[in-house]
Design a protein around this motif. Structure first.
Motif, mmCIF file in Angstrom:
data_model
loop_
_atom_site.group_PDB
_atom_site.id
_atom_site.type_symbol
_atom_site.label_atom_id
_atom_site.label_comp_id
_atom_site.label_asym_id
_atom_site.label_seq_id
_atom_site.Cartn_x
_atom_site.Cartn_y
_atom_site.Cartn_z
ATOM 1 N N LYS A 1 0.846 -1.197 0.000
ATOM 2 C CA LYS A 1 0.000 0.000 0.000
ATOM 3 C C LYS A 1 0.884 1.250 0.000
ATOM 4 O O LYS A 1 1.922 1.282 0.651
ATOM 5 N N LEU B 1 1.155 5.426 0.664
ATOM 6 C CA LEU B 1 0.607 6.602 1.335
ATOM 7 C C LEU B 1 1.377 7.814 0.837
ATOM 8 O O LEU B 1 2.607 7.804 0.832
ATOM 9 N N SER C 1 -2.382 12.162 5.317
ATOM 10 C CA SER C 1 -2.789 11.995 3.921
ATOM 11 C C SER C 1 -4.255 12.371 3.771
ATOM 12 O O SER C 1 -5.035 12.313 4.725
ATOM 13 N N LYS C 2 -4.623 12.785 2.575
ATOM 14 C CA LYS C 2 -6.018 13.108 2.271
ATOM 15 C C LYS C 2 -6.663 11.862 1.696
ATOM 16 O O LYS C 2 -6.167 11.294 0.716
ATOM 17 N N GLU C 3 -7.765 11.442 2.336
ATOM 18 C CA GLU C 3 -8.427 10.203 1.935
ATOM 19 C C GLU C 3 -9.938 10.378 1.918
ATOM 20 O O GLU C 3 -10.485 11.199 2.648
ATOM 21 N N LYS C 4 -10.576 9.562 1.092
ATOM 22 C CA LYS C 4 -12.031 9.531 1.089
ATOM 23 C C LYS C 4 -12.495 8.734 2.301
ATOM 24 O O LYS C 4 -12.040 7.614 2.530
ATOM 25 N N ILE D 1 -13.562 13.986 1.618
ATOM 26 C CA ILE D 1 -12.100 13.980 1.727
ATOM 27 C C ILE D 1 -11.727 14.570 3.086
ATOM 28 O O ILE D 1 -12.141 15.668 3.437
ATOM 29 N N GLU E 1 -8.364 14.728 6.157
ATOM 30 C CA GLU E 1 -6.965 14.457 6.476
ATOM 31 C C GLU E 1 -6.916 13.374 7.546
ATOM 32 O O GLU E 1 -7.588 13.472 8.572
ATOM 33 N N HIS F 1 -1.454 8.866 9.853
ATOM 34 C CA HIS F 1 -0.966 7.486 9.856
ATOM 35 C C HIS F 1 0.374 7.487 10.583
ATOM 36 O O HIS F 1 1.341 8.074 10.098
#
Length: 154
Positions: free
Chosen positions: A101, A103, A119-122, A133, A135, A138
């Motif tokens: 994976k 990032l 990270s910007k994630e859905k 979206i 932040e 991790h």
């Protein structure tokens, strides 16, 4: 064969008190010694030359014939030591985890045991029809990753 540990120890002692730090030392079977250094500021050719001369004065070529290459860590090369993580705090990085994976995000912090990437994630929230979206932090151990590298942007 030249002892990589002896070279590493010498270089670390030589670099003490400077903003330069050792990234890697490799001794290849044909006695090619490759030294990679980095710094919190750009590494100059003069600094590489000074280190080359210091190594050559400490390790006699008459006793052990070798070829020496001293250079700086490439800006887009994967990080090899924890100090490189500290150098790039606040910068955009890409990390590949051991499970494959990826990032990509801002390197928020780094310490002796781990580092944190934002990270910007859905994210799908139960009360919403569509993902949004957000932040996401991790925090990863250094042993959890295959590689991390700085993302160069123009």
């Amino acid at each position: 064969m030249i002892d990589a540990t002896a070279i590493r120890d010498f270089i670390e002692k030589y670099l003490e008190g400077t903003d330069l730090f050792l990234v890697d030392v490799q001794v290849k079977p044909d006695n090619l010694i490759e030294v990679e250094i980095d710094s919190d500021s750009p590494v100059s050719i003069e600094e590489c030359e000074k280190l080359t001369r210091a190594i050559e004065s400490e390790f006699d070529r008459d006793k052990e014939d070798y070829t020496l290459e001293v250079g700086s860590a490439g800006i887009t090369s994967p990080f090899k030591v924890k100090r490189q993580y500290l150098k790039y705090v606040g910068q955009e990085v890409e990390t590949v985890l051991k499970d494959g994976k990826k990032l990509t995000g801002l390197l928020k912090s780094a310490d002796e045991n781990s580092f944190t990437i934002i990270s910007k994630e859905k994210v799908k929230k139960p009360e919403m029809k569509r993902p949004v979206i957000e932040e996401v932090d991790h925090t990863l151990g250094y042993n959890d990753v295959k590689q991390t590298k700085y993302i160069l942007k123009f």
